[in-house]
Design a protein around this motif. Structure first.
Motif, PDB file in Angstrom:
ATOM      1  N   GLY A  25      58.853 109.034 -11.133  1.00  0.00           N
ATOM      2  CA  GLY A  25      59.458 110.044  -9.968  1.00  0.00           C
ATOM      3  C   GLY A  25      59.135 109.645  -8.634  1.00  0.00           C
ATOM      4  N   ALA A  26      58.282 110.213  -7.566  1.00  0.00           N
ATOM      5  CA  ALA A  26      58.103 109.726  -6.458  1.00  0.00           C
ATOM      6  C   ALA A  26      56.929 109.165  -6.415  1.00  0.00           C
ATOM      7  CB  ALA A  26      58.340 110.920  -5.452  1.00  0.00           C
ATOM      8  N   SER A  27      55.932 108.960  -7.387  1.00  0.00           N
ATOM      9  CA  SER A  27      54.821 108.490  -7.422  1.00  0.00           C
ATOM     10  C   SER A  27      54.460 107.109  -7.816  1.00  0.00           C
ATOM     11  CB  SER A  27      53.723 109.606  -8.623  1.00  0.00           C
ATOM     12  OG  SER A  27      54.046 110.891  -8.246  1.00  0.00           O
ATOM     13  N   LEU A  28      53.744 106.468  -7.310  1.00  0.00           N
ATOM     14  CA  LEU A  28      53.195 105.215  -7.535  1.00  0.00           C
ATOM     15  C   LEU A  28      52.173 105.068  -8.538  1.00  0.00           C
ATOM     16  CD1 LEU A  28      53.638 101.938  -6.859  1.00  0.00           C
ATOM     17  CD2 LEU A  28      51.738 102.288  -5.177  1.00  0.00           C
ATOM     18  N   ILE A  29      52.483 104.333  -9.753  1.00  0.00           N
ATOM     19  CA  ILE A  29      51.459 104.579 -10.715  1.00  0.00           C
ATOM     20  C   ILE A  29      50.856 103.042 -11.232  1.00  0.00           C
ATOM     21  CG2 ILE A  29      52.330 106.668 -11.942  1.00  0.00           C
ATOM     22  CD1 ILE A  29      53.826 104.905 -14.066  1.00  0.00           C
ATOM     23  N   GLY A  30      51.653 101.969 -10.608  1.00  0.00           N
ATOM     24  CA  GLY A  30      51.090 100.710 -10.778  1.00  0.00           C
ATOM     25  C   GLY A  30      51.816  99.662 -10.121  1.00  0.00           C
ATOM     26  N   THR A  31      51.858  98.439 -10.416  1.00  0.00           N
ATOM     27  CA  THR A  31      52.617  97.447  -9.923  1.00  0.00           C
ATOM     28  C   THR A  31      52.751  96.368 -11.182  1.00  0.00           C
ATOM     29  OG1 THR A  31      50.631  96.122  -9.437  1.00  0.00           O
ATOM     30  CG2 THR A  31      51.548  97.546  -7.631  1.00  0.00           C
ATOM     31  N   VAL A  32      53.657  95.517 -11.170  1.00  0.00           N
ATOM     32  CA  VAL A  32      54.150  94.578 -12.228  1.00  0.00           C
ATOM     33  C   VAL A  32      54.784  93.410 -11.600  1.00  0.00           C
ATOM     34  CG1 VAL A  32      54.444  96.364 -14.147  1.00  0.00           C
ATOM     35  CG2 VAL A  32      56.463  95.483 -12.832  1.00  0.00           C
ATOM     36  N   GLU A  33      54.486  92.149 -12.377  1.00  0.00           N
ATOM     37  CA  GLU A  33      55.606  91.046 -11.992  1.00  0.00           C
ATOM     38  C   GLU A  33      57.080  91.476 -12.104  1.00  0.00           C
ATOM     39  OE1 GLU A  33      53.978  87.533 -13.612  1.00  0.00           O
ATOM     40  OE2 GLU A  33      52.103  87.436 -12.461  1.00  0.00           O
ATOM     41  N   ASP A  59      63.867 102.089  -0.395  1.00  0.00           N
ATOM     42  CA  ASP A  59      63.738 101.832   1.211  1.00  0.00           C
ATOM     43  C   ASP A  59      63.826 100.183   1.181  1.00  0.00           C
ATOM     44  OD1 ASP A  59      63.435 104.412   1.898  1.00  0.00           O
ATOM     45  OD2 ASP A  59      61.569 104.521   1.533  1.00  0.00           O
ATOM     46  N   GLY A  60      64.678  99.530   0.344  1.00  0.00           N
ATOM     47  CA  GLY A  60      64.506  98.120   0.387  1.00  0.00           C
ATOM     48  C   GLY A  60      63.597  97.308  -0.500  1.00  0.00           C
ATOM     49  N   GLN A  61      62.696  98.213  -1.140  1.00  0.00           N
ATOM     50  CA  GLN A  61      61.618  97.532  -1.986  1.00  0.00           C
ATOM     51  C   GLN A  61      61.983  97.751  -3.525  1.00  0.00           C
ATOM     52  OE1 GLN A  61      58.193  96.385  -1.403  1.00  0.00           O
ATOM     53  NE2 GLN A  61      58.656  95.984  -3.500  1.00  0.00           N
ATOM     54  N   PRO A  62      62.314  96.524  -3.937  1.00  0.00           N
ATOM     55  CA  PRO A  62      62.656  96.450  -5.482  1.00  0.00           C
ATOM     56  C   PRO A  62      61.252  97.101  -6.248  1.00  0.00           C
ATOM     57  CG  PRO A  62      62.093  94.170  -4.751  1.00  0.00           C
ATOM     58  CD  PRO A  62      62.198  95.179  -3.491  1.00  0.00           C
ATOM     59  N   GLY A  63      61.469  97.592  -7.469  1.00  0.00           N
ATOM     60  CA  GLY A  63      60.680  98.045  -8.350  1.00  0.00           C
ATOM     61  C   GLY A  63      61.071  98.634  -9.571  1.00  0.00           C
ATOM     62  N   TRP A  64      60.332  99.166 -10.341  1.00  0.00           N
ATOM     63  CA  TRP A  64      60.673  99.844 -11.486  1.00  0.00           C
ATOM     64  C   TRP A  64      60.344 101.290 -11.782  1.00  0.00           C
ATOM     65  CZ3 TRP A  64      62.989  97.126 -15.728  1.00  0.00           C
ATOM     66  CH2 TRP A  64      63.195  95.924 -15.650  1.00  0.00           C
ATOM     67  N   HIS A  65      61.407 101.988 -12.136  1.00  0.00           N
ATOM     68  CA  HIS A  65      61.263 103.502 -12.230  1.00  0.00           C
ATOM     69  C   HIS A  65      61.044 103.854 -13.759  1.00  0.00           C
ATOM     70  CE1 HIS A  65      63.162 107.545 -11.721  1.00  0.00           C
ATOM     71  NE2 HIS A  65      61.504 107.713 -11.827  1.00  0.00           N
ATOM     72  N   VAL A 108      45.968 107.828 -15.849  1.00  0.00           N
ATOM     73  CA  VAL A 108      46.909 107.308 -15.047  1.00  0.00           C
ATOM     74  C   VAL A 108      46.838 108.257 -13.711  1.00  0.00           C
ATOM     75  CG1 VAL A 108      49.203 106.527 -14.615  1.00  0.00           C
ATOM     76  CG2 VAL A 108      48.380 106.057 -17.017  1.00  0.00           C
ATOM     77  N   ASN A 109      46.708 107.673 -12.641  1.00  0.00           N
ATOM     78  CA  ASN A 109      46.812 108.460 -11.428  1.00  0.00           C
ATOM     79  C   ASN A 109      47.686 108.033 -10.566  1.00  0.00           C
ATOM     80  OD1 ASN A 109      44.314 109.953 -12.443  1.00  0.00           O
ATOM     81  ND2 ASN A 109      43.028 108.384 -11.727  1.00  0.00           N
ATOM     82  N   ASP A 110      48.211 108.816  -9.732  1.00  0.00           N
ATOM     83  CA  ASP A 110      49.332 108.354  -8.545  1.00  0.00           C
ATOM     84  C   ASP A 110      48.466 107.485  -7.500  1.00  0.00           C
ATOM     85  OD1 ASP A 110      48.058 110.528  -7.140  1.00  0.00           O
ATOM     86  OD2 ASP A 110      50.093 111.505  -6.896  1.00  0.00           O
ATOM     87  N   VAL A 163      46.740  98.519 -19.223  1.00  0.00           N
ATOM     88  CA  VAL A 163      46.737  98.684 -17.667  1.00  0.00           C
ATOM     89  C   VAL A 163      46.584  97.507 -16.949  1.00  0.00           C
ATOM     90  CG1 VAL A 163      45.330 100.992 -18.289  1.00  0.00           C
ATOM     91  CG2 VAL A 163      44.070  98.666 -18.262  1.00  0.00           C
ATOM     92  N   ARG A 164      46.371  96.245 -17.275  1.00  0.00           N
ATOM     93  CA  ARG A 164      46.309  95.140 -16.560  1.00  0.00           C
ATOM     94  C   ARG A 164      47.787  94.473 -16.338  1.00  0.00           C
ATOM     95  NH1 ARG A 164      41.604  97.312 -15.081  1.00  0.00           N
ATOM     96  NH2 ARG A 164      39.805  96.589 -16.348  1.00  0.00           N
ATOM     97  N   PRO A 165      48.243  94.364 -17.356  1.00  0.00           N
ATOM     98  CA  PRO A 165      49.870  94.081 -17.031  1.00  0.00           C
ATOM     99  C   PRO A 165      50.784  94.754 -16.029  1.00  0.00           C
ATOM    100  CG  PRO A 165      49.281  93.816 -19.462  1.00  0.00           C
ATOM    101  CD  PRO A 165      48.205  94.588 -18.673  1.00  0.00           C
ATOM    102  N   LEU A 166      50.292  96.417 -16.260  1.00  0.00           N
ATOM    103  CA  LEU A 166      51.037  97.444 -15.498  1.00  0.00           C
ATOM    104  C   LEU A 166      50.349  97.435 -14.149  1.00  0.00           C
ATOM    105  CD1 LEU A 166      52.141  99.759 -18.055  1.00  0.00           C
ATOM    106  CD2 LEU A 166      53.351  97.814 -17.331  1.00  0.00           C
ATOM    107  N   GLY A 167      49.325  96.866 -13.749  1.00  0.00           N
ATOM    108  CA  GLY A 167      48.436  97.031 -12.479  1.00  0.00           C
ATOM    109  C   GLY A 167      47.964  98.265 -12.394  1.00  0.00           C
ATOM    110  N   ILE A 168      47.600  99.069 -13.507  1.00  0.00           N
ATOM    111  CA  ILE A 168      47.186 100.603 -13.254  1.00  0.00           C
ATOM    112  C   ILE A 168      45.765 100.717 -13.100  1.00  0.00           C
ATOM    113  CG2 ILE A 168      47.043 102.725 -14.703  1.00  0.00           C
ATOM    114  CD1 ILE A 168      49.268 102.039 -16.163  1.00  0.00           C
TER     115      ILE A 168
END
Length: 271
Positions: free
Chosen positions: A33-41, A66-72, A104-106, A120-125
């Motif tokens: 949704g609108a929440s950031l839950i992690g980061t990935v390569e 907003d010009g930032q690529p990512g995964w939803h 998992v927190n936002d 959790v580590r591959p997903l940067g959670i």
């Protein structure tokens, strides 16, 4: 008690730098949704086989905000992330499988769901852990040597107790549970239990074939272990316990025989 002022402060600065490293490669956000839950390569999630949702939609969408690529991640956070975890495991892109759920927190610390620890580590959670420093009345430290078959830091020395805060735990219940599982001690056997502080870790790790990133908050406590009270491991994750005076502790920390987390925690106590 020896003080780090008579030790090597360059070593201490190096440890702190090791605990605050940027990712090896650029990472992109993982949203729900609108929440950031992690980061990935960026290409990690292209490598897994994930079944679509019941309505035919893809579980994961690559998009820009907003010009930032990512995964939803679409759908329920817990169900979705655990499907991703299973797919990462099948592709040999997860850490050691634990059958343990972590919260998992936002970005604001609001809990949205849970996920298998291996992902959790591959997903940067972000994760939470608890440690306990135990000293005898005469100031020596009870420390543990991690089991040699542990997936992380096998054979290194650690605090009296250190463990993850699971999704079923609060910080307080994790302190109780891990102290028993790792050291065979109950809190009423210990004296002068106080919160010592917090250590934050951000660094790359080997999970996900090197695509992992640790984002961890460690709350640590300090106590006195009375004479006649001896730790005894219950869960098979500790090779042995030992008593070390301040000199031996600092020497082994300097020589890299302690985990980074334990070294930073014990350095904070001794500084």
């Amino acid at each position: 008690m020896e003080n780090l002022r008579v030790f090597d402060l360059n070593w201490l600065r190096a440890q702190r730098a090791a605990a605050a490293q940027p990712p090896l490669r650029p990472r992109v956000p993982l949203w729900s949704g609108a929440s950031l839950i992690g980061t990935v390569e960026p290409d990690l999630l292209h490598q897994i086989d994930l079944q679509p949702l019941l309505d035919g939609r893809k579980q994961l969408l690559k998009e820009e905000r907003d010009g930032q690529p990512g995964w939803h991640l679409l759908g329920d956070v817990t169900a979705g992330l655990n499907r991703v975890a299973a797919a990462l495991h099948a592709a040999d892109l997860a850490g050691a499988w634990r059958d343990e759920q972590l919260a998992v927190n936002d970005q604001h610390g609001v809990r949205l769901g849970t996920v298998e620890r291996a992902a959790v580590r591959p997903l940067g959670i972000s994760t939470q852990a608890v440690h306990l420093v135990g000293q005898t009345v005469d100031g020596r430290f009870w420390v543990q040597q991690r089991a040699f078959d542990k997936p992380n830091d096998p054979g290194l020395w650690d605090t009296l107790m250190g463990g993850m805060v699971s999704a079923e735990d609060t910080l307080a219940t994790a302190l109780v549970r891990e102290t028993w599982e790792e050291a065979g001690l109950t809190l009423d056997q210990l004296r002068g239990m106080v919160r010592g502080g917090r250590v934050d870790i951000r660094r790359p790790c080997d999970d996900g074939r090197g695509a992992g990133y640790v984002v961890e908050r460690i709350d640590w406590y300090h106590c006195t272990v009375p004479e006649g009270v001896t730790p005894a491991n219950q869960d098979g994750e500790v090779a042995c316990f030992a008593l070390m005076d301040g000199h031996a502790l600092l020497h082994k920390m300097r020589d890299g025989e302690f985990t980074l987390e334990a070294a930073l925690i014990q350095a904070a106590l001794l500084a």
